[in-house]
Design a protein around this motif. Structure first.
Motif, mmCIF file in Angstrom:
data_model
loop_
_atom_site.group_PDB
_atom_site.id
_atom_site.type_symbol
_atom_site.label_atom_id
_atom_site.label_comp_id
_atom_site.label_asym_id
_atom_site.label_seq_id
_atom_site.Cartn_x
_atom_site.Cartn_y
_atom_site.Cartn_z
ATOM 1 N N CYS A 46 53.151 61.631 45.123
ATOM 2 C CA CYS A 46 51.967 62.408 45.681
ATOM 3 C C CYS A 46 50.787 61.851 45.399
ATOM 4 N N VAL A 47 50.070 61.616 46.382
ATOM 5 C CA VAL A 47 48.679 60.848 46.387
ATOM 6 C C VAL A 47 47.581 61.525 46.734
ATOM 7 N N PRO A 48 46.687 61.749 45.570
ATOM 8 C CA PRO A 48 45.453 62.658 45.981
ATOM 9 C C PRO A 48 44.684 61.667 47.105
ATOM 10 N N GLY A 49 43.995 62.541 47.980
ATOM 11 C CA GLY A 49 43.140 62.005 49.112
ATOM 12 C C GLY A 49 42.214 63.129 49.515
ATOM 13 N N SER A 50 41.370 62.686 50.650
ATOM 14 C CA SER A 50 40.331 63.619 51.063
ATOM 15 C C SER A 50 40.634 64.880 51.553
ATOM 16 N N VAL A 51 41.994 65.214 51.831
ATOM 17 C CA VAL A 51 42.140 66.467 52.277
ATOM 18 C C VAL A 51 42.771 67.222 50.928
ATOM 19 N N PHE A 57 48.873 68.256 38.886
ATOM 20 C CA PHE A 57 49.600 68.058 37.651
ATOM 21 C C PHE A 57 49.709 66.383 37.564
ATOM 22 N N GLU A 58 50.014 66.039 36.579
ATOM 23 C CA GLU A 58 50.139 64.666 36.170
ATOM 24 C C GLU A 58 51.565 64.334 35.700
ATOM 25 N N GLY A 59 51.950 63.013 35.975
ATOM 26 C CA GLY A 59 53.188 62.599 35.581
ATOM 27 C C GLY A 59 54.200 62.702 36.807
ATOM 28 N N ILE A 60 55.332 63.280 36.091
ATOM 29 C CA ILE A 60 56.564 63.798 37.124
ATOM 30 C C ILE A 60 57.029 65.232 36.754
ATOM 31 N N GLN A 61 57.277 65.695 37.697
ATOM 32 C CA GLN A 61 57.943 67.251 37.539
ATOM 33 C C GLN A 61 58.854 67.543 38.502
ATOM 34 N N TYR A 62 59.570 68.560 38.334
ATOM 35 C CA TYR A 62 60.859 68.892 39.235
ATOM 36 C C TYR A 62 60.287 69.518 40.401
ATOM 37 N N GLY A 63 60.781 69.375 41.544
ATOM 38 C CA GLY A 63 60.530 69.807 42.700
ATOM 39 C C GLY A 63 61.768 70.760 43.024
ATOM 40 N N VAL A 78 50.670 60.351 41.647
ATOM 41 C CA VAL A 78 50.075 58.843 41.521
ATOM 42 C C VAL A 78 48.623 59.188 41.238
ATOM 43 N N PRO A 79 48.103 58.390 40.162
ATOM 44 C CA PRO A 79 46.825 58.640 40.038
ATOM 45 C C PRO A 79 45.864 57.818 40.904
ATOM 46 N N ALA A 80 44.720 58.266 41.450
ATOM 47 C CA ALA A 80 43.877 57.755 42.371
ATOM 48 C C ALA A 80 43.675 56.264 42.016
ATOM 49 N N LYS A 81 43.343 56.013 40.788
ATOM 50 C CA LYS A 81 42.857 54.549 40.417
ATOM 51 C C LYS A 81 44.052 53.394 40.921
ATOM 52 N N ARG A 82 45.320 53.886 41.018
ATOM 53 C CA ARG A 82 46.425 53.067 41.611
ATOM 54 C C ARG A 82 46.424 52.846 43.162
ATOM 55 N N ILE A 83 45.671 53.576 43.806
ATOM 56 C CA ILE A 83 45.838 53.363 45.362
ATOM 57 C C ILE A 83 45.719 52.026 45.895
ATOM 58 N N LEU A 92 55.885 51.637 40.493
ATOM 59 C CA LEU A 92 56.754 52.796 41.301
ATOM 60 C C LEU A 92 58.276 52.720 40.655
ATOM 61 N N LEU A 93 58.594 51.465 40.251
ATOM 62 C CA LEU A 93 59.943 51.559 39.894
ATOM 63 C C LEU A 93 59.994 52.148 38.654
ATOM 64 N N ASN A 94 58.960 52.034 37.680
ATOM 65 C CA ASN A 94 58.928 52.570 36.314
ATOM 66 C C ASN A 94 59.026 54.241 36.625
ATOM 67 N N GLU A 95 58.258 54.713 37.515
ATOM 68 C CA GLU A 95 58.301 55.929 37.588
ATOM 69 C C GLU A 95 59.593 56.468 38.227
#
Length: 139
Positions: A46-51, A57-63, A78-83, A92-95
């Motif tokens: 999940c990547v934050p954006g203009s919309v 939330f932060e990190g990983i959560q159950y869907g 995914v933190p915005a700073k990583r984009i 990505l592999l660590n997540e």
């Protein structure tokens, strides 16, 4: 066993380094897993954006968990700073390793089996396959 998804929070994210890295990892996983493998884990980046704006939330959560298949979605914030960072594949592999661990425990509590050793081996093969090629465009 693993099928990756992404939820981009705005159209400006479609050709970023992060988008290319997610696509690269997803295509590689699909190419390395057994063709007949049952999908048990669906991590969604999940990547934050203009919309969407900031993620709630932060990190990983159950869907959602689909009992019929069975398949569990995990949401990875995914933190915005990583984009537009370079070398995103290790992140990505660590997540994804974190998703594997969460899903293993979730399935265990449900009395189901998640092949953690196989999932971890798959991620190791992805890492080896993509070493040094993290942000190349996908074919």
């Amino acid at each position: 066993m693993i099928a990756i998804g992404a939820d981009y929070g705005g159209p400006e994210l479609k050709d970023t380094l992060l988008c290319r890295a997610i696509q690269r990892v997803s295509v590689t996983i699909k190419g390395l897993r057994e063709p007949s493998a049952t999908i048990l884990l669906n991590p969604i980046f999940c990547v934050p954006g203009s919309v969407s704006g900031d993620l709630p939330f932060e990190g990983i959560q159950y869907g959602k968990f689909d009992k019929k298949k069975p398949c569990l979605a995990t949401l990875v914030a995914v933190p915005a700073k990583r984009i537009n960072e370079r070398e995103l594949v290790p992140y990505l592999l660590n997540e994804l390793h974190g998703c594997n661990a969460m899903v293993f425990e979730f399935y265990r509590q449900k009395g189901l089996v998640f092949p953690l050793r196989d999932a971890e081996s798959l991620l190791a093969m992805v890492a080896e396959s993509l070493e040094g090629r993290s942000n190349e465009p996908t074919a």
